[in-house]
Design a protein around this motif. Structure first.
Motif, mmCIF file in Angstrom:
data_model
loop_
_atom_site.group_PDB
_atom_site.id
_atom_site.type_symbol
_atom_site.label_atom_id
_atom_site.label_comp_id
_atom_site.label_asym_id
_atom_site.label_seq_id
_atom_site.Cartn_x
_atom_site.Cartn_y
_atom_site.Cartn_z
ATOM 1 N N THR A 134 0.828 -1.206 0.000
ATOM 2 C CA THR A 134 0.000 0.000 0.000
ATOM 3 C C THR A 134 0.862 1.256 0.000
ATOM 4 O O THR A 134 0.558 2.238 -0.700
ATOM 5 C CB THR A 134 -0.949 -0.016 1.205
ATOM 6 O OG1 THR A 134 -1.743 -1.209 1.170
ATOM 7 C CG2 THR A 134 -1.876 1.187 1.187
ATOM 8 N N LEU A 168 -21.041 -4.342 3.952
ATOM 9 C CA LEU A 168 -20.180 -4.600 2.805
ATOM 10 C C LEU A 168 -21.007 -4.746 1.534
ATOM 11 O O LEU A 168 -20.617 -4.267 0.463
ATOM 12 C CB LEU A 168 -19.341 -5.856 3.033
ATOM 13 C CG LEU A 168 -18.324 -5.796 4.169
ATOM 14 C CD1 LEU A 168 -17.503 -7.076 4.192
ATOM 15 C CD2 LEU A 168 -17.410 -4.590 4.043
ATOM 16 N N ARG A 187 -22.035 -1.299 0.268
ATOM 17 C CA ARG A 187 -20.962 -0.539 -0.366
ATOM 18 C C ARG A 187 -20.381 -1.222 -1.610
ATOM 19 O O ARG A 187 -19.516 -0.653 -2.274
ATOM 20 C CB ARG A 187 -19.825 -0.299 0.640
ATOM 21 C CG ARG A 187 -20.144 0.776 1.659
ATOM 22 C CD ARG A 187 -19.018 0.979 2.652
ATOM 23 N NE ARG A 187 -17.724 1.236 2.035
ATOM 24 C CZ ARG A 187 -17.326 2.421 1.576
ATOM 25 N NH1 ARG A 187 -18.129 3.471 1.644
ATOM 26 N NH2 ARG A 187 -16.112 2.563 1.049
ATOM 27 N N ALA A 193 -18.520 -3.880 -1.621
ATOM 28 C CA ALA A 193 -17.126 -4.091 -1.236
ATOM 29 C C ALA A 193 -16.505 -5.325 -1.874
ATOM 30 O O ALA A 193 -15.282 -5.434 -1.949
ATOM 31 C CB ALA A 193 -17.012 -4.191 0.287
ATOM 32 N N LEU A 250 -11.961 -8.656 -2.452
ATOM 33 C CA LEU A 250 -12.300 -7.313 -2.005
ATOM 34 C C LEU A 250 -11.940 -6.289 -3.064
ATOM 35 O O LEU A 250 -10.865 -6.362 -3.679
ATOM 36 C CB LEU A 250 -11.536 -6.968 -0.725
ATOM 37 C CG LEU A 250 -12.137 -7.385 0.609
ATOM 38 C CD1 LEU A 250 -11.155 -7.066 1.727
ATOM 39 C CD2 LEU A 250 -13.460 -6.676 0.869
ATOM 40 N N ASN A 251 -12.810 -5.318 -3.271
ATOM 41 C CA ASN A 251 -12.449 -4.124 -4.002
ATOM 42 C C ASN A 251 -11.580 -3.255 -3.098
ATOM 43 O O ASN A 251 -11.514 -3.482 -1.873
ATOM 44 C CB ASN A 251 -13.704 -3.353 -4.401
ATOM 45 C CG ASN A 251 -14.440 -3.996 -5.559
ATOM 46 O OD1 ASN A 251 -13.821 -4.467 -6.500
ATOM 47 N ND2 ASN A 251 -15.759 -4.018 -5.492
ATOM 48 N N PRO A 252 -10.895 -2.231 -3.630
ATOM 49 C CA PRO A 252 -10.183 -1.300 -2.752
ATOM 50 C C PRO A 252 -11.140 -0.692 -1.725
ATOM 51 O O PRO A 252 -12.329 -0.523 -2.020
ATOM 52 C CB PRO A 252 -9.661 -0.227 -3.722
ATOM 53 C CG PRO A 252 -9.524 -0.944 -5.014
ATOM 54 C CD PRO A 252 -10.684 -1.909 -5.050
ATOM 55 N N PRO A 253 -10.648 -0.362 -0.531
ATOM 56 C CA PRO A 253 -11.532 0.089 0.549
ATOM 57 C C PRO A 253 -11.899 1.563 0.471
ATOM 58 O O PRO A 253 -12.113 2.210 1.489
ATOM 59 C CB PRO A 253 -10.704 -0.205 1.804
ATOM 60 C CG PRO A 253 -9.296 -0.039 1.358
ATOM 61 C CD PRO A 253 -9.253 -0.555 -0.054
ATOM 62 N N PHE A 254 -11.955 2.111 -0.738
ATOM 63 C CA PHE A 254 -12.374 3.504 -0.913
ATOM 64 C C PHE A 254 -13.189 3.608 -2.191
ATOM 65 O O PHE A 254 -13.090 2.767 -3.082
ATOM 66 C CB PHE A 254 -11.169 4.449 -0.955
ATOM 67 C CG PHE A 254 -10.108 4.063 -1.951
ATOM 68 C CD1 PHE A 254 -10.188 4.432 -3.291
ATOM 69 C CD2 PHE A 254 -9.015 3.297 -1.550
ATOM 70 C CE1 PHE A 254 -9.207 4.063 -4.202
ATOM 71 C CE2 PHE A 254 -8.021 2.922 -2.462
ATOM 72 C CZ PHE A 254 -8.123 3.311 -3.793
ATOM 73 N N ARG A 255 -14.023 4.652 -2.254
ATOM 74 C CA ARG A 255 -14.822 4.927 -3.440
ATOM 75 C C ARG A 255 -14.500 6.340 -3.909
ATOM 76 O O ARG A 255 -14.155 7.207 -3.099
ATOM 77 C CB ARG A 255 -16.317 4.823 -3.129
ATOM 78 C CG ARG A 255 -16.734 3.504 -2.488
ATOM 79 C CD ARG A 255 -16.617 2.327 -3.442
ATOM 80 N NE ARG A 255 -16.930 1.081 -2.754
ATOM 81 C CZ ARG A 255 -16.032 0.290 -2.185
ATOM 82 N NH1 ARG A 255 -14.746 0.620 -2.220
ATOM 83 N NH2 ARG A 255 -16.396 -0.814 -1.578
#
Length: 388
Positions: A187, A333, A336, A338, A352-357
């Motif tokens: 990251t 989840l 969103r 997720a 998982l998708n990235p934890p931001f939109r």
């Protein structure tokens, strides 16, 4: 005018890194985690593999010869097989580098140089190249050439002993099974690459990024870095520890004056808000065991569900202890989006998708994990070469 995601046709969004090409020489977790994030943001990521395939391709769970552990880290990437020790392989890389924006590698320092693929070898072919090296201890220094995987870095960084300090009565460090160092370093590498891209817009030049797993892991021990320099009296009981209920445990995080005062009202001890043992933070910390023993008198009389209902109603930060499977079934989840469904030759699985939109960019895992060498012919044809 501010545009929210609710007013945007998400199907027509493109990734914020669309149009960028990445050559991914990385293996196992840290580098592939970084490059999957780049792919999730729309970059074209070309994974360079040997004829045997990247080591994670054999990691469980494996269904019909396809690893979902590999697929999770490499969804959305292309796979190209090259022999980097051969003249043909070297020629192919040098032709590809001309049109490449980012290169990511996590070999031991010196390996890419011996292959004549180091930053100094390639920057002359492409001055805009952003070249990111991920290694255990950094590219230079007395430990640079030591072999390192996440469990070794956990021990070397002090993380394992710091974690052990929160386990009263124990002297043996925990087993390692969750690879924090890999994910954190990947990251940080992603963030460094994004910063280098911004700088390149102003200077027209790429650069070499040297990302250290040891230093990345140390960033998780914020308190301990200061406590190692200045004496701090230890709490009688770790401040964030399981609180027993009649049928299990909950985590209650008393991290502010408001949460402390609210919790005291929930457990029926509002008088403790002004009690001389607990009123000030310093006194409360010194008498933490007594405070939490009092909380457990209340919590042990209730089930976990009853405790959480009371705590959530009052706004006290708390949670049951869940398995990952239970967490993945959380309606939050689903709300969103997720989780994404990825396909490989054996079927589908979730990642998982990235934890931001982002309100004006697509942020999502690619829909497919490539078979070994699936894109070799296609990619090499772009630079006028046949499959090697």
């Amino acid at each position: 005018m501010l545009v929210t995601i609710g007013h945007v046709d998400e199907k027509n969004l493109t990734g914020s890194l669309a149009g960028l090409r990445v050559l991914d020489f990385s293996t196992t977790i840290a580098g592939p985690h970084c490059t999957r994030m780049l792919a999730d943001m729309g970059a074209e990521v070309i994974k360079i593999e040997s004829a045997e395939g990247e080591t994670m391709r054999s990691r469980a769970p494996v269904r019909s010869g396809c690893s979902t552990a590999f697929g999770q880290l490499n969804a959305g990437k292309k796979s190209v097989v090259l022999d980097l020790k051969s003249p043909a392989g070297l020629e192919a890389i040098k032709k590809l580098i001309v049109g490449t924006d980012i290169l990511v590698e996590n070999f031991r320092p010196g390996v890419m140089q011996r292959l004549r693929l180091g930053y100094d070898d390639l920057e002359g072919l492409n001055r805009r190249l952003i070249y990111c090296s991920i290694s255990g201890y950094g590219q230079t220094g007395p430990s640079a050439t030591l072999p390192a995987y996440a469990p070794v870095i956990h021990a070397a960084s002090g993380y394992d002993m710091a974690h052990l300090a929160y386990q009263p009565g124990r002297s043996r460090p925990d087993h390692c099974g969750i690879y924090h160092a890999d994910v954190v370093t990947g990251t940080y590498a992603f963030g460094a690459i994004a910063s280098a891209l911004y700088q390149r817009e102003r200077t027209g030049r790429g650069q070499h990024i040297d990302c250290s797993m040891l230093e990345s892991m140390l960033t998780l021990t914020l308190n301990e870095i200061q406590w190692s320099q200045f004496e701090v009296a230890p709490a009688q009981r770790p401040m964030f520890s399981p609180v027993a209920t009649s049928d299990g445990y909950v985590m209650i995080a008393i991290a502010s004056e408001k949460s402390f005062q609210t919790l005291m009202n929930v457990i029926g001890r509002p008088d403790w808000v002004i009690h001389p043992l607990f009123a000030r933070y310093s006194d409360r910390r010194a008498n933490w065991a007594a405070l939490m023993d009092g909380v457990e008198v209340w919590s042990k009389s209730l089930t976990t569900a009853q405790c959480l209902a009371a705590l959530n109603d009052a706004g006290v930060p708390s949670s049951a202890y869940r398995t990952v499977a239970e967490a993945l079934d959380d309606p939050q989840l689903a709300h969103r989006g997720a989780l994404a469904e990825v396909e490989d030759a054996a079927g589908t699985f979730r990642v998982l998708n990235p934890p931001f939109r982002m309100s004006a960019a697509k942020v999502a895992a690619g829909p497919r994990a490539a078979a070994l060498g699936e894109h070799t012919k296609e990619v090499l044809a772009e630079v006028g070469l046949s499959k090697t």
